[in-house]
Design an enzyme around this catalytic site. Sequence first.
Site, short mmCIF file in Angstrom:
data_model
loop_
_atom_site.label_atom_id
_atom_site.label_comp_id
_atom_site.label_asym_id
_atom_site.label_seq_id
_atom_site.Cartn_x
_atom_site.Cartn_y
_atom_site.Cartn_z
N GLY A 57 0.78 -1.22 0.00
CA GLY A 57 0.00 0.00 0.00
C GLY A 57 0.81 1.27 0.00
O GLY A 57 0.25 2.36 0.13
N HIS A 58 2.15 1.14 -0.15
CA HIS A 58 3.02 2.31 -0.08
C HIS A 58 3.87 2.52 -1.33
O HIS A 58 4.83 3.29 -1.29
CB HIS A 58 3.97 2.20 1.12
CG HIS A 58 3.29 2.13 2.45
ND1 HIS A 58 2.48 3.14 2.90
CD2 HIS A 58 3.30 1.18 3.41
CE1 HIS A 58 2.03 2.81 4.11
NE2 HIS A 58 2.49 1.63 4.43
N HIS A 220 0.16 5.52 7.71
CA HIS A 220 -0.90 4.53 7.88
C HIS A 220 -2.18 5.19 8.40
O HIS A 220 -3.12 4.50 8.78
CB HIS A 220 -0.47 3.44 8.87
CG HIS A 220 0.77 2.73 8.48
ND1 HIS A 220 1.97 2.90 9.12
CD2 HIS A 220 1.01 1.85 7.47
CE1 HIS A 220 2.90 2.15 8.55
NE2 HIS A 220 2.33 1.51 7.54
#
Length: 335
Positions: A57-58, A220
């Site tokens: 997700g990064h 996050h």
Amino acid sequence: MKKILNSADSFVRDTMEGIAAAYGDRVALLDGDLRVLVSRYPAPEGKVGVVTAGGSGHLPLFLGYVGQGMLDGCAVGEVFASPAAEKMADMIRACDRGAGVLCLYGNYNGDVFNFRMACEDVEFDGVQTRQLLGRDDVASSPKERADKRRGVAGLVYAFKIAGAAAEKMMTLDEVTAVTARALDNTRTMGVALSPCIVPKVGEPTFTIQEGQIEIGMGIHGEAGIEVRPMMTAEEIARLILETIEADLPLAAGDEVSVMINGLGGTPLEEQLIVYRSVHALLAERGVTVVMPHVGEFATSMEMAGLSVSVFKLDAELKELLRAPATTPFYTNANK
């Protein structure tokens, strides 16, 4: 939730298969493992391995920096979740060429715990390891508790220094020492304008009211240090730079590299407008910028916002920063 995907459950698998399909000439899945990516560039025996791991997700963090002159391997977990210690151990073994492996990753509890287990595991096989944690996020903890800070976009500079040092055939202790110095001289602070959505959750990770900006938000969705009315690019640049300078003093004659990092939903034009202000503020102080980085280097899905990293250079760090590197998501010429 409106995302272009096949299913929330297949998000990581499909991403990994996409990377392998698009960049298979440069990187490969380790024995077909969809959670471990390794470099396909040739490397000599006796070269120190440099690896990382973290949640998905990064992108481009962490997977995007596997290649030549940066990372030799990367293990990934689910979105915003640590990969398993077993996957980390497999990666470390695969990246050892007899000189040991530097494990370089962010200061997140799951990653710390699992990397420690992985290193203990591989050391039974005679693989030497060292561990370094990125703690560049100045907003995540005060200076007197800097050991609690999160590792964010500044990790990319550490990957670059470690990879270049390993390419020069430095020893494991030498690679570790120069990378530790890079980490000690890097600070980051970010701002968020909107949340992101984790596919399996299906709803925003937090809320920011219209017309507001969150200062110091984590990648996050960790809470920042304050919420303010929306600010101009120049005000954002000044606030971030003053906060960083209070932690990492700069003086006339210093050289730094600056990274303006988009978090996933911020146009490049807006990033460049912020860089314009940061560059001008540093010039006023007599500080020279070397190799600015502007773009997406460590994202948080589609979060709108950006971070600014300042990497204070000395002669050796500047040389290693300028050394060539080629990965699917990062390429620089030797200049």
